[in-house]
Design an enzyme around this catalytic site. Structure first.
Site, short mmCIF file in Angstrom:
data_model
loop_
_atom_site.label_atom_id
_atom_site.label_comp_id
_atom_site.label_asym_id
_atom_site.label_seq_id
_atom_site.Cartn_x
_atom_site.Cartn_y
_atom_site.Cartn_z
N GLY A 44 0.89 -1.17 -0.02
CA GLY A 44 -0.08 0.01 0.01
C GLY A 44 0.72 1.29 0.00
O GLY A 44 1.97 1.38 0.09
N LYS A 183 -4.27 5.37 12.34
CA LYS A 183 -5.47 6.05 12.15
C LYS A 183 -6.37 5.81 10.94
O LYS A 183 -5.36 5.38 9.80
CB LYS A 183 -5.34 7.48 12.49
N GLY A 216 6.34 11.14 16.23
CA GLY A 216 7.69 10.71 15.67
C GLY A 216 8.19 12.09 15.17
O GLY A 216 9.36 11.64 14.90
N HIS A 276 -3.26 14.84 15.57
CA HIS A 276 -1.73 15.36 15.46
C HIS A 276 -1.62 16.60 16.03
O HIS A 276 -0.81 16.92 17.13
CB HIS A 276 -1.36 15.65 14.31
#
Ligand SMILES: *[C@@H]1O[C@H](CO)[C@@H](O)[C@H](O)[C@H]1NC(C)=O
Ligand SMILES: *[C@@H]1O[C@H](CO)[C@@H](O)[C@H](O)[C@H]1NC(C)=O
Ligand SMILES: *[C@@H]1O[C@H](CO)[C@@H](O)[C@H](O)[C@H]1NC(C)=O
Ligand SMILES: *[C@@H]1O[C@H](CO)[C@@H](O)[C@H](O)[C@H]1NC(C)=O
Ligand SMILES: *[C@@H]1O[C@H](CO)[C@@H](O)[C@H](O)[C@H]1NC(C)=O
Length: 799
Positions: A44, A183, A216, A276
């Site tokens: 993907g 998510k 991250g 986020h």
């Protein structure tokens, strides 16, 4: 070679993966046991762009020590085609700049040999995978350390995969299982709860790693350590007395083309803000735990941080949609020509925390697609109390106190094009970990937020790392502080869902995209809410919409009194202006203005209008009284005073001693006759309001003909000498306190506001009846020497 399933070789020959474990650099490497990484969705988009590179980085970092590895790419695709697709990705893996090319080439070759493709579709396929892993370990005499299953698949596939892993791919006791989830984790509180409950049936909380890749990002990941290491500087200033505002921003230039099937269901708030930007917000606002490396302590502080956030309403956000989006949706999702999407692709949201530390500080979260630049940052702007009378050049020399003071966690892209931490030189020289951040040299002519870089201490990472590499490394090390726990997730949805519900049918402002947006998306904070700074460009939004000049205010008579009618919005702003005029003339005449306000839903829009647009309103000289109140504590959301406080009082400056809530809560009980709350209020009115004659009473009209809290078929308050009464409402909460009709009728002015279709029947009825307060209390409103004006919107008047 031993028979060992479908291992494969870059050359295309099927070979046994076991063979290549022997190719590991040193025998010691395998002493801590073996780790199997299974990447679901191996071909993907996300896997292609980031995940394989992250896994390769993991291998580069750990090939020469600790564990041995195998990597299993999996997808639904049949084996041959899947292998080919996966190999196309692996071939293109790049060596990081800080890696010696020779070593990297060798390790890349090894990595390719350790990677195999699996078709994972049926239960049998999962069992086969498990058997293969077990067999491999047995043949090599390896101890199993653990298994990582990375779900890079759409959420609808989660449950099935989770079931298969739980039932046939769990490692034996002593080895760990880590499942990594991407998510979206639901699209509102309820769906997130369902998904979480479902997953909890298959995995233990400590086995789940929910990725928010922002955690991250090096600049975001450094917020907590920065706060921790700079406590000595930040302790005095990290609060509402010193921070002016905080901006948390992620701007994109790309649009949603090709992704509308996802985007149309989620929109920018669910896609970016709920996760986020909210995580960044909490890193800034939460109280620091004693140990910022302890995932448990951080989580507890974060959850407390969520508790302090003030609830969001419709006015908390401005929404936009780039003009081409609707067409892309219609094309990609094959929607009819007339289909109109209200999915926002741009949002600005104003958030407040009610903690002692942050009360009053605005946190602005902004994100959007098709904007003028790609950039992400968290910017803390400090108040500047100094004034410097020198001229420009002199002022700019040195580290003057008059320059802006800010701390910026620069996520990437934009002018700097790298992650960075910037601290204004007139604040302090920060402590930064020397092993991972270095003082950065940029061209001094670069400007960030209006200041040359020379005004800042600037740090950038020694080694720039992609977010997914950071996260994959954390998963491998079992560090959960970079991931979203179930509690964290649900707290976030709990916070965002009311806003999402309230705006679900709101039309976003259309914007052309890119630099052409100009100032169309600029917004400002007004009275605790957000609004676009420029008026709606109507031609762009809805070519056929009526222009404001089409609206007219009807002036007529209703029950022999003046009637003002218009569409609701127009009507409310007319009423607000009339109130302001009444207030100004009362203050000019008597030095004060006694205003009695009703509860209910209609006045809320009026209160907001007053709070936002009427700066000349003489609030300082205004006394606020309540027309009626529900017998609940004042801080109960059902309380009229609570609503008045929320929508008006907290945004305007009425002196505390001019605010007169009804005393419904006395001696720790609500509206008990012996507590004499009604007498208390009557006395207060008599003491302050000349001749007990309010300057203005604002009333509503119920669908049953009630007004204030005076209800049909009830004697209380319709006549007699008592000015404040207790009454019974047919709907909950039943007990009420209200001004009486005789008191209301002593007022100099009475305005009645009636809004909405639901009031059409009663509006028609009351227009025809005489003075019958017992049947319809509103019909008894008739000021003896004052003026009555009806404000009825078109929907109520005309149905
Ligand atoms: C996966 O399972 C199906 C059904 O059991 C089977 O037909 C197929 O061959 C399996 N795929 C592989 C690669 O083993
Ligand atoms: C997960 O596996 C365990 C052990 O096989 C089983 O008892 C449990 O029912 C499974 N969970 C679900 C939700 O199927
Ligand atoms: C902080 O927490 C981390 C992770 O749990 C732990 O390794 C470390 O020892 C803790 N530090 C202190 C000072 O307790
Ligand atoms: C006091 O109020 C009554 C009733 O509205 C009115 O008739 C009277 O004129 C008022 N007196 C003064 C001094 O305003
Ligand atoms: C208003 O009156 C009409 C006709 O009597 C009736 O059909 C309708 O249900 C009423 N609407 C409301 C909201 O009561």
């Amino acid at each position: 070679p031993r028979a060992c399933g479908t291992g494969w070789h870059p050359g295309g020959t099927a070979v046994c993966a076991v063979l290549f474990l022997g190719a590991l650099p040193s025998p010691a490497a395998t002493s801590q046991g073996h780790v199997s990484v299974i990447l679901l969705g191996a071909t993907g988009d996300l896997a292609r762009k980031y995940l394989w590179q992250g896994l390769f980085q993991l291998y580069l970092d750990h090939a020469s020590g600790g564990h041995s590895f195998t990597f299993h790419g999996a997808a639904l695709t049949a084996p041959e085609r899947g292998q080919r697709l996966m190999f196309d990705v692996l071939k293109k893996l790049s060596c990081p700049p800080d890696e010696p090319p020779d070593r990297c080439a060798v390790l890349k070759d090894q990595f390719l040999r350790l990677s195999q493709y699996h078709q994972l579709n049926t239960a049998e396929n999962y069992t086969a995978l498990n058997t293969e892993i077990e067999m491999l370990l047995r043949q090599e005499g390896l101890k199993e350390a653990g298994r990582i299953f990375y779900f890079s698949v759409p959420p609808f596939a989660y449950t099935d995969i989770a079931r298969h892993i739980n039932s046939s791919c769990r490692p034996p006791p002593g080895a760990w299982l880590r499942v990594v989830l991407e998510k979206p984790f639901g699209h509102d509180l309820e769906s997130a709860r369902e998904l979480a409950a479902e997953l909890a049936g298959f995995f233990r909380e400590e086995e789940m790693y929910r990725v928010d890749h922002y955690l991250g990002k090096q600049a975001i990941a450094h917020i907590l350590p920065f706060r921790d290491q700079n406590r000595q500087f930040l302790d005095p200033i990290w609060n509402r007395h010193h921070v002016e505002r905080v901006e948390i921003v992620l701007k994109e230039t790309v649009d949603a083309k090709g992704r509308t099937s996802f985007y149309e269901q989620y929109g920018v708030i669910r896609d970016v803000l709920q996760n986020h930007l909210t995580e960044a917000l909490l890193f800034l606002t939460m109280e620091l735990p004693g140990n910022v490396s302890s995932a448990g302590e951080v989580l507890q502080r974060k959850l407390q941080g969520f508790q302090s956030l003030r609830g969001l309403g419709k006015g908390s956000a401005v929404l936009g949609q780039y003009a081409a989006y609707g067409g892309q949706v219609r094309e990609e999702l094959q929607r009819a020509q007339g289909y109109v999407s209200t999915t926002p692709t741009f949002a600005g949201v104003l958030i407040h925390s009610d903690s002692l530390r942050w009360e009053g500080v605005p946190f602005l979260l902004t994100s959007g697609k098709a904007l003028d630049e790609r950039v992400g940052y968290v910017r803390v702007l400090f108040k500047n109390r100094a004034y410097c009378p020198q001229s420009g050049t002199l002022r700019d020399a040195g580290s003057s106190q008059c320059k802006a003071k800010q701390i910026i966690f620069y996520i990437g892209h934009g002018a700097l094009n790298t992650p960075a931490v910037l601290v204004s030189r007139n604040l302090f020289k920060p402590v930064m970990p020397a092993s991972s951040w270095k003082e950065a040299a940029f061209q001094p002519e670069l400007h960030v937020f209006g200041q040359p870089l020379s005004d800042y201490y600037v740090y950038s990472p020694m080694r720039e790392r992609d977010a997914y590499s950071v996260l994959i490394s954390s998963i491998y090390h079992g560090r959960k502080d970079f991931f979203i726990t179930t509690e964290n997730l649900l707290a976030s949805w709990e916070f965002w869902t009311p806003l999402l519900d309230s705006i679900s049918h709101q039309s976003p402002r259309l914007y052309p995209g890119g630099v052409e947006n100009q100032h169309l998306l600029d917004f400002e904070m007004v009275g605790g809410e957000l609004a676009f700074a420029l008026a709606e460009p109507i031609e762009l939004l809805q070519p056929k919409a009526p222009t404001p000049s089409d609206y007219k205010t009807i002036q007529a008579k209703y029950r022999q009194s003046p009637l003002v009618s218009a569409w609701a919005e127009e009507l409310v702003s007319q009423l607000a202006s009339d109130m302001e005029r009444a207030a100004s003339s009362a203050v000019a005449r008597a030095g004060h203005f006694h205003l009695a306000l009703s509860g209910g839903s209609s006045p809320v829009v009026l209160f907001q209008q007053l709070a936002r647009h009427h700066y000349a309103f003489p609030w300082r000289y205004t006394h606020i009284w309540l027309v009626d109140e529900r017998c609940v504590p004042l801080a109960d959301p059902e309380s009229n005073f609570f609503s008045l406080h929320d929508h008006l009082l907290q945004s305007v400056r009425v002196p505390y001693f001019n605010i007169h809530p009804m005393p419904v809560h006395l001696n720790q009980r609500l509206c008990v006759e012996e507590d004499r709350g009604t007498e208390l209020y009557a006395k207060e009115i008599a003491a302050l309001v000349a001749n007990a004659s309010f300057d203005l009473v604002l009333l509503g009209m119920g669908a049953d003909g009630h007004t204030a809290s005076l209800f049909p078929h009830s004697e209380n308050g319709l006549e007699g000498a008592q000015t404040v009464v207790l009454t019974e409402s047919p709907v909950k909460p039943h007990q009420r306190m209200s001004l009486s009709l005789p008191l209301i009728n002593r007022a100099r002015k009475v305005f009645v506001l009636v809004l909405g279709k639901g009031k059409h029947n009663i509006t028609s009825l009351i227009s025809r009846v005489g003075h019958e307060p017992r049947k319809w209390p509103i019909s008894g409103v008739s000021p003896s020497s004052g003026r009555l004006v009806w404000y009825v919107d078109y929907e109520a008047l005309l149905g």
